[in-house]
Each structure stands twice: as C-alpha cells, then as structure tokens.
Design a protein around this motif. Sequence first.
Motif, PDB file in Angstrom:
ATOM      1  N   ALA A 297     -44.187  31.781  54.899  1.00  0.00           N
ATOM      2  CA  ALA A 297     -43.656  33.142  55.089  1.00  0.00           C
ATOM      3  C   ALA A 297     -42.183  33.076  55.515  1.00  0.00           C
ATOM      4  O   ALA A 297     -41.375  33.902  55.092  1.00  0.00           O
ATOM      5  CB  ALA A 297     -44.476  33.883  56.120  1.00  0.00           C
TER       6      ALA A 297
ATOM      7  N   GLN B  71     -43.478  45.216  61.858  1.00  0.00           N
ATOM      8  CA  GLN B  71     -43.820  44.038  62.661  1.00  0.00           C
ATOM      9  C   GLN B  71     -45.012  44.400  63.542  1.00  0.00           C
ATOM     10  O   GLN B  71     -44.862  45.087  64.556  1.00  0.00           O
ATOM     11  CB  GLN B  71     -42.622  43.610  63.492  1.00  0.00           C
ATOM     12  CG  GLN B  71     -41.388  43.270  62.667  1.00  0.00           C
ATOM     13  CD  GLN B  71     -41.629  42.112  61.723  1.00  0.00           C
ATOM     14  OE1 GLN B  71     -41.883  40.985  62.152  1.00  0.00           O
ATOM     15  NE2 GLN B  71     -41.549  42.364  60.428  1.00  0.00           N
TER      16      GLN B  71
ATOM     17  N   ARG C 225     -36.122  41.249  59.268  1.00  0.00           N
ATOM     18  CA  ARG C 225     -37.014  41.492  58.133  1.00  0.00           C
ATOM     19  C   ARG C 225     -37.003  42.989  57.826  1.00  0.00           C
ATOM     20  O   ARG C 225     -37.963  43.693  58.111  1.00  0.00           O
ATOM     21  CB  ARG C 225     -38.419  40.982  58.451  1.00  0.00           C
ATOM     22  CG  ARG C 225     -38.433  39.515  58.890  1.00  0.00           C
ATOM     23  CD  ARG C 225     -39.841  39.004  59.062  1.00  0.00           C
ATOM     24  NE  ARG C 225     -40.485  38.878  57.759  1.00  0.00           N
ATOM     25  CZ  ARG C 225     -41.809  38.841  57.586  1.00  0.00           C
ATOM     26  NH1 ARG C 225     -42.599  38.948  58.623  1.00  0.00           N
ATOM     27  NH2 ARG C 225     -42.331  38.702  56.386  1.00  0.00           N
TER      28      ARG C 225
ATOM     29  N   MET D  16     -48.477  35.818  58.331  1.00  0.00           N
ATOM     30  CA  MET D  16     -47.696  36.365  57.218  1.00  0.00           C
ATOM     31  C   MET D  16     -46.332  36.855  57.672  1.00  0.00           C
ATOM     32  O   MET D  16     -45.429  37.066  56.848  1.00  0.00           O
ATOM     33  CB  MET D  16     -48.469  37.513  56.560  1.00  0.00           C
ATOM     34  CG  MET D  16     -49.700  37.059  55.799  1.00  0.00           C
ATOM     35  SD  MET D  16     -50.664  38.471  55.224  1.00  0.00           S
ATOM     36  CE  MET D  16     -49.536  39.193  54.038  1.00  0.00           C
ATOM     37  N   SER D  17     -46.162  37.063  58.975  1.00  0.00           N
ATOM     38  CA  SER D  17     -44.879  37.531  59.511  1.00  0.00           C
ATOM     39  C   SER D  17     -43.974  36.380  59.924  1.00  0.00           C
ATOM     40  O   SER D  17     -42.825  36.598  60.278  1.00  0.00           O
ATOM     41  CB  SER D  17     -45.117  38.466  60.709  1.00  0.00           C
ATOM     42  OG  SER D  17     -45.790  39.624  60.295  1.00  0.00           O
TER      43      SER D  17
ATOM     44  N   GLY E   5     -41.672  36.433  53.829  1.00  0.00           N
ATOM     45  CA  GLY E   5     -42.927  37.098  54.174  1.00  0.00           C
ATOM     46  C   GLY E   5     -43.314  38.201  53.233  1.00  0.00           C
ATOM     47  O   GLY E   5     -44.244  38.931  53.485  1.00  0.00           O
TER      48      GLY E   5
ATOM     49  N   ILE F 289     -40.006  45.834  56.841  1.00  0.00           N
ATOM     50  CA  ILE F 289     -41.352  45.264  56.983  1.00  0.00           C
ATOM     51  C   ILE F 289     -41.866  45.547  58.396  1.00  0.00           C
ATOM     52  O   ILE F 289     -41.280  45.064  59.375  1.00  0.00           O
ATOM     53  CB  ILE F 289     -41.347  43.750  56.722  1.00  0.00           C
ATOM     54  CG1 ILE F 289     -40.869  43.465  55.305  1.00  0.00           C
ATOM     55  CG2 ILE F 289     -42.737  43.158  56.941  1.00  0.00           C
ATOM     56  CD1 ILE F 289     -40.745  41.988  54.973  1.00  0.00           C
TER      57      ILE F 289
ATOM     58  N   GLY G  79     -46.883  41.968  56.422  1.00  0.00           N
ATOM     59  CA  GLY G  79     -45.897  41.166  55.716  1.00  0.00           C
ATOM     60  C   GLY G  79     -45.283  41.835  54.513  1.00  0.00           C
ATOM     61  O   GLY G  79     -44.444  41.230  53.835  1.00  0.00           O
ATOM     62  N   LYS G  80     -45.667  43.086  54.202  1.00  0.00           N
ATOM     63  CA  LYS G  80     -45.162  43.790  53.028  1.00  0.00           C
ATOM     64  C   LYS G  80     -44.228  44.927  53.447  1.00  0.00           C
ATOM     65  O   LYS G  80     -44.470  45.601  54.447  1.00  0.00           O
ATOM     66  CB  LYS G  80     -46.308  44.368  52.206  1.00  0.00           C
ATOM     67  CG  LYS G  80     -47.317  43.323  51.718  1.00  0.00           C
ATOM     68  CD  LYS G  80     -46.708  42.451  50.641  1.00  0.00           C
ATOM     69  CE  LYS G  80     -47.742  41.482  50.102  1.00  0.00           C
ATOM     70  NZ  LYS G  80     -47.175  40.625  49.033  1.00  0.00           N
TER      71      LYS G  80
ATOM     72  N   GLN H  37     -52.959  37.468  59.371  1.00  0.00           N
ATOM     73  CA  GLN H  37     -52.001  38.551  59.162  1.00  0.00           C
ATOM     74  C   GLN H  37     -50.732  38.322  59.981  1.00  0.00           C
ATOM     75  O   GLN H  37     -49.626  38.600  59.518  1.00  0.00           O
ATOM     76  CB  GLN H  37     -52.646  39.891  59.513  1.00  0.00           C
ATOM     77  CG  GLN H  37     -53.764  40.272  58.550  1.00  0.00           C
ATOM     78  CD  GLN H  37     -54.109  41.747  58.632  1.00  0.00           C
ATOM     79  OE1 GLN H  37     -53.309  42.574  59.045  1.00  0.00           O
ATOM     80  NE2 GLN H  37     -55.311  42.076  58.223  1.00  0.00           N
TER      81      GLN H  37
END
Length: 333
Positions: free
Chosen positions: A327, A200, A195, A292-293, A332, A198, A218-219, A289
């Motif tokens: 996600a 972690q 990812r 979201m990952s 995600g 992003i 997740g952003k 939260q």
Amino acid sequence: MTFTFAPARREQVGLLIALAGASGSGKTFSALRLARGMSPEGKIAFIDTEARRGLHYADRFQFLHADMRPPFRPERFIEGIRAAEAAGAEVVIIDSASHEYDGEGGIMDWADELAEKGVKSPGNWKEPKLAHKKMMNALLQCRASLIFCLRADEKIEIVRGENGRTLVRPLGWVPICEKRFMYEMTASFTLTPERPGIPQFDLPHKLQDQHRHMFPAGKPISEEAGRMLAEWARGADVPPTAAASRSSHAAVTDAPVSSSPPPEGGTGADFPGDQPATEVDKLLEEARQVAMSGTVQLRAFWKALDERRRKLLEPHVQKLKEAAAYADQTGGA
C-alpha cells in the motif's frame, strides 16, 4: 388526537456529510465527486467562503456558485443554504464550514467582540451559541443533502513522562468547528495531505454499518459512493456491489498495476473475501483494512491492541506487513 403513527419507512432522508482535513487533503475535490454522484444532473450549489477557490474546479464539475464574504455569522449560512434550495439544488457544498466557528465574524469572533464590550465570560458566549444552535436546527430540516468541508489542525499535548521529562503527545487531526457539530453528521471523514481524498479510518470518522461498503478502505471518495448514498436516502436497499465488496474484503487484490512488484508470496489471494464469522476473522478483517492504508497506520493499530488480541493476530503479522508495504508503494489506491 395529535399524533399519527405509520410503519417506519426510510424515504427522503436528509444527508449531512463532513470532510475534514488540512490544506491539500482533497476536501473540495472529494466533496464535488460525492455531490456529482448524488446529483448526476448537476443540481449542485457551492457556497464558497474561500475567496472563490471553488471556481478552480468549474471546468471539471457542473455546479452553481455563490461567493460568501465575511462576516461569517451562523444566520448567513442558513440564508445561503435556503437560497441554494430555492435555486433547485439537490446537494449543497459549504467550503469551508469552519469559518462559521473561527472565521472573520464567526462565533469565536462574536464572543470576543462581546467580551470587549464588557460582557463577562461565559455570558459572552450566550448569543453566539444560540445562533449556532438555530443554524444546526435549520440544517437538520434541510431537504437538500449537505456536504461540509472543514479545516483541521494537527493537535498535540504536553505531558510529563518518566523521570519528569516533558513529552509531546500527538492527538491527531481535529476538525475546526463547534464541538457538537460532528455529532449531527450522517457520516464524517478525516482526509490527510499524504493521501488526498482517501478517508483515514484510523483517524476520527463516523460511518454507520449500512454505509461502510460505500467507502472501501484505502479507496478515494468517489461518485459511486455519492450515488449509493443518494439511493439509500431515497429508501432503496443498496447492497454492496461486487467491486465494493472486493475492495472492502481484500487488502491488495484491487491495487492498480504499479511499477513496483507485489510483495513476495502475497498478491491478495491470501486475503479471502468471505464474511467474517469468528472473533479472529473479525479482528483480521479490521487489520487488513488498516493495512490498506499503509505501514504507519498498521503500526498504530498494532500498538493500540491489547496482548490477547495481538496473540490472535500473530500468525498473520507477516502478511499484514507485506500488504501495508505494498500500500505504501502504490499509494493504497
């Protein structure tokens, strides 16, 4: 009288940010996005220890570039950062700062060279560690904001399990740097190739409460995060923006339109954005939260909970699984 006291006021606070990860995890691109947010006018200097790889992004970002070659002694990093400040840089990116530790001529090489000359351990570490300490002291006095890109290795340990069986236990991603380096950071994040860009939050990181809303779970790390960090460092109050607040408190509502359908029966309306008030609310917010990952992170989070906290979350498990699955489908973001 040698000391003068004044009311405490945050102004011109130095920022030290570390982005750690393996190759392909988005460290360099994320550092440049963060830097552009901190300095929209492009007063950014890039100290490149990676054979000019920073220039791959020259058509997308405005920055000054310096090619740093071995030996990667600590004092050379001080020299580079001071030169960047003298050139007017507001933000300095060092990519990769790991070379100061294990690069050619870095402190590990230096200690080995002294050992080969007959300086016995641990005496061979005295000079390298002193030089590293001087470098850290210089970094803490720097007026520009510093962003360090660090390589990371996925570590394991071999342990004895039941019946004497040998087991391999993953220890996660560990940044390549002197062991106290990360403690000096204002904020630090671990990025992974799965990812890119992003953070972690189930992996090693450092993030103060006043900065948490700047990096929604997740952003990807963004220019907006850099802008808010810079404003905070200048002394401004930076409350969560509406977008950041939604991202922090809703598990799937901000996911982009995808060819994959949302999880049945849950589009994010099940995850209200009210500020948590009870232990259950706080625990559920943390679980959202993590969800979201993705599913892997949610499973690790669940495994780490004790029995009492698992029971508190049991009524919400299905929704959390759906959010994590969504996600997975959408990346995600």
